[in-house]
Enzyme design. Structure first.
Site, mmCIF file in Angstrom:
data_model
loop_
_atom_site.group_PDB
_atom_site.id
_atom_site.type_symbol
_atom_site.label_atom_id
_atom_site.label_comp_id
_atom_site.label_asym_id
_atom_site.label_seq_id
_atom_site.Cartn_x
_atom_site.Cartn_y
_atom_site.Cartn_z
ATOM 1 N N CYS A 49 -2.921 0.650 0.384
ATOM 2 C CA CYS A 49 -1.895 0.659 -0.655
ATOM 3 C C CYS A 49 -2.536 0.914 -2.028
ATOM 4 C CB CYS A 49 -1.087 -0.627 -0.600
ATOM 5 S SG CYS A 49 0.561 -0.408 -1.286
ATOM 6 N N HIS A 68 0.644 -0.761 4.842
ATOM 7 C CA HIS A 68 -0.213 -1.924 5.135
ATOM 8 C C HIS A 68 -0.377 -2.083 6.643
ATOM 9 C CE1 HIS A 68 -0.319 -3.765 1.074
ATOM 10 N NE2 HIS A 68 0.826 -3.105 0.924
ATOM 11 N N GLU A 80 -2.304 -3.833 8.236
ATOM 12 C CA GLU A 80 -2.707 -5.192 8.638
ATOM 13 C C GLU A 80 -1.545 -6.031 9.156
ATOM 14 O OE1 GLU A 80 -2.665 -4.012 5.553
ATOM 15 O OE2 GLU A 80 -2.068 -5.500 4.052
HETATM 16 N N1 GLN Z 1 0.717 -1.758 -7.355
HETATM 17 C C1 GLN Z 1 0.823 -0.672 -6.438
HETATM 18 C C2 GLN Z 1 2.259 -0.193 -6.290
HETATM 19 O O1 GLN Z 1 3.184 -0.912 -6.607
HETATM 20 C C3 GLN Z 1 0.238 -1.012 -5.080
HETATM 21 C C4 GLN Z 1 1.001 -2.074 -4.377
HETATM 22 C C5 GLN Z 1 0.252 -2.683 -3.224
HETATM 23 O O2 GLN Z 1 -0.951 -2.529 -3.099
HETATM 24 N N2 GLN Z 1 0.939 -3.405 -2.364
HETATM 25 O O3 GLN Z 1 2.489 0.888 -5.838
#
Ligand code: GLN
Length: 600
Positions: A398, A525, A527
């Site tokens: 992310c 994600h 995970e």
């Molecule tokens: N801050 C980033 C976004 O909002 C990444 C978010 C995250 O890593 N969950 O896109």
């Protein structure tokens, strides 16, 4: 529907979530279908707006629910898929009741905690317990309800009242209450003390709830005389007092329960004796035991806004653990606070700077996890650059993927001010931008959340191979910003490949660097869907395998390797923490560079 309620006494952090999930595991092993509900008595509607550094990670579900991390435990231990409604909060209940009041559903009545809030809680539990979560038709047989917090908390009173009424309503044969309590040892006398448990059971009774089973957390096995005392003062029979002492890794907990015949006590209370089978926990046993035997290290540098609470990245750790076990490696996590890698730290705090760089340089793989806000971003960019230039296996999740793209745009395209508009709204080279599927003004539940589909763009890219040559995958998301589609062509010309995109082709989901042994970033994600015997879609296996030189072997067997590797479930040799102060702790089974490994 049968209900098992798990409450906690004396102190928080006893491992109530792991206990409740493990109860689910033994019931499932008895052949029953199990679902679960977690009650969090806080006022937040959901965990989405809570700081992971205060409350642990925000777990994300397929339906986009941002929930308490205990739901992650249930999903992993029981291999189920929960919904946002499986996490009840005070906020959600009050919101539902107030919405009803505004609609006029209670017209003429005074709306009160009892009966309106307590009724709403009971209705919610009954409704959600019926939702199938294991992919099969129809409701489960048993619903494990975990009440967050500790008996006596003001916040949990309406829930206790509701659950007392509920137990009466569903009847004794359909309700089993397991109270998880603490039996501490005072270092002066070295004796296991029952008084805190006695008090907490008394508190429970005074609130109208009677425990069927006591699950006592302690550093060592409960002594017989201690059990006898608990029997006498808490009015719970000896066979219903379970000794949950410290074990080397949490996969042993279902085995502890089984060995002490906790399943029989539960089945008896639920009038299910004869209906359910003897639990078979063969896989759990081999995983837990072999997990204690691994010794060959794989060192992963976690470069984040790390502030000392490993629960903030719990699912990432578990996914790394599942993957390391599959590769038969012992996982060492090197926590690196990203700001320590920055030049400013070299001047202000040379020791921390040196320590951070030593850890990074000694790592077999680098992981930059998700995150929000600009603190430590520069350090993460430095870590990504180091991994890219030195061909160290790298996985960006992310924010980690966005960091990889920012770094590449700056270093390779030479656009020094390239940035995400999250961190610099006025950058002239916005390589990561706000993509409207959410809102900038409302922070609660407005992100691109939950399961979304990613299509592989090239059949033989590394990530497609790792995922077993599928043409698409579904993974969970939680973000507002994404790679700027207008800059993709430029980045691809310079060697960065966007190998996974959404159905519109506008949202970049996976980025790879083909000139590197393993340099992968994912907008989702992975995970959250990793399971003990089924490591996350080979992605984290990809990182771990690359970090310990097994990537080629994994790729050769791609498609069949996941099961092949996970059957041989050996695992991580655990590290003992925290016993010096006689506080019970269940280790996650990971070794941490800074000793902050305490985890229940
Ligand atoms: N801050 C980033 C976004 O909002 C990444 C978010 C995250 O890593 N969950 O896109």
């Amino acid at each position: 529907m049968k209900y098992v309620l798990v409450t906690g006494g004396v102190v928080s952090g006893l491992g109530k979530g792991v206990t409740a999930s493990s109860i689910g595991v033994i019931l499932k092993a008895c052949g029953l279908r199990v679902t679960s509900i977690k009650i969090d008595p806080y006022l937040n509607t959901d965990a989405g707006t809570m700081s992971p550094f205060e409350h642990g990670e925000v777990f994300v579900l397929d339906d986009g629910g941002e929930v308490d991390l205990d739901l992650g435990n249930y999903e992993r231990f029981l291999d189920i898929k929960l919904t946002r409604d499986n996490n009840i909060t005070t906020g959600k209940i009050y919101q539902a009741v107030i919405d009803k009041e505004r609609r006029g559903d209670y017209l003429g009545k005074t709306v009160q905690v009892v009966p309106h809030i307590t009724d709403a809680i009971q209705e919610w539990i009954e409704r959600v317990a019926m939702i199938p979560v294991d992919g099969k038709e129809g409701p489960a047989d048993v619903c494990v309800i975990e009440l967050g917090g500790t008996i006596g908390d003001i916040e949990s009173m309406p829930f206790i009242e509701a659950l007392g009424q509920f137990s009466y309503r569903v009847g004794a044969d359909n309700f089993c209450l397991i109270h998880v309590s603490l039996v501490p040892v005072l270092s002066v006398v070295g004796e296991q003390k029952t008084k805190p448990t006695q008090h907490s059971v008394r508190g429970l009774r005074s609130l109208g709830l009677t425990p069927n089973i006591l699950a006592c957390r302690s550093t060592k096995e409960l002594e017989e005389n201690v059990k006898a005392k608990l029997c006498q003062f808490c009015h719970v029979s000896a066979e219903n007092i379970i000794s949950l002492y410290d074990v080397s890794n949490i996969w042993h907990v279902p085995l502890l329960l089984k060995d002490q015949k906790a399943h029989e006590a539960i089945l008896k209370a639920l009038n299910l004796i004869g209906v359910a089978n003897e639990p078979a926990l063969v896989e759990w046993k081999s995983r837990a035991e072999l997990s204690d035997m691994l010794h060959e290290p794989v060192r992963i540098a976690m470069v984040g806004k790390y502030t000392g609470l490993s629960d903030s990245y719990l699912s990432v750790l578990k996914a790394l653990l599942h993957a390391s076990v599959a590769c038969h490696m012992k996982l060492f996590i090197e926590w690196i606070p990203s700001s320590d890698l920055e030049d400013a730290t070299a001047k202000e705090n040379p020791e921390s700077y040196k320590a951070a760089w030593n850890l990074l340089k000694g790592a077999d793989g680098v992981l930059v996890p998700g995150g929000f806000g600009d603190r430590g971003v520069q350090g993460k960019i430095i870590a990504a650059k180091y991994a890219r230039e030195n061909k160290i296996p790298f996985l960006g999740i992310c924010l980690g993927m966005q960091i990889a793209v920012i770094e590449f745009t700056r270093s390779v395209l030479g656009l020094q001010d390239a940035n995400s508009t999250e961190f610099d709204p006025n950058t002239s080279n916005p390589c990561v931008i706000f993509m409207p599927e959410g809102s900038k003004t409302h922070m609660g539940g407005t992100m691109r959340l939950g399961s979304r589909r990613t299509y592989f763009q090239v059949a033989d890219c590394l990530s497609a191979k790792l995922y077993g040559n599928k043409s698409f995958i579904d993974e969970r998301h939680r973000h507002r910003y994404e790679v700027n589609p207008d800059m993709v062509a430029q980045l691809e010309d310079a060697g960065l490949s966007f190998t996974g995109k959404d159905e519109s082709g506008q949202r970049m989901e996976i980025v790879e660097l083909s000139s590197h042994p393993f340099y992968v970033g994912v907008q989702f994600h992975p995970e959250f869907k990793s399971r003990p015997g089924k490591p996350s879609a080979l992605f984290l296996v990809g990182l771990i395998a690359a970090a310990c030189g097994q990537l080629d072997a994994v790729l050769k067997k791609s498609g069949t390797k996941t099961t092949a590797m996970s059957n041989g479930t050996s695992a991580i040799k655990s590290h003992q923490y925290g016993n010096a102060d006689k506080t019970p702790n269940w280790s996650l089974g990971v070794v941490y560079s800074n000793g902050n490994g305490v985890h229940c």
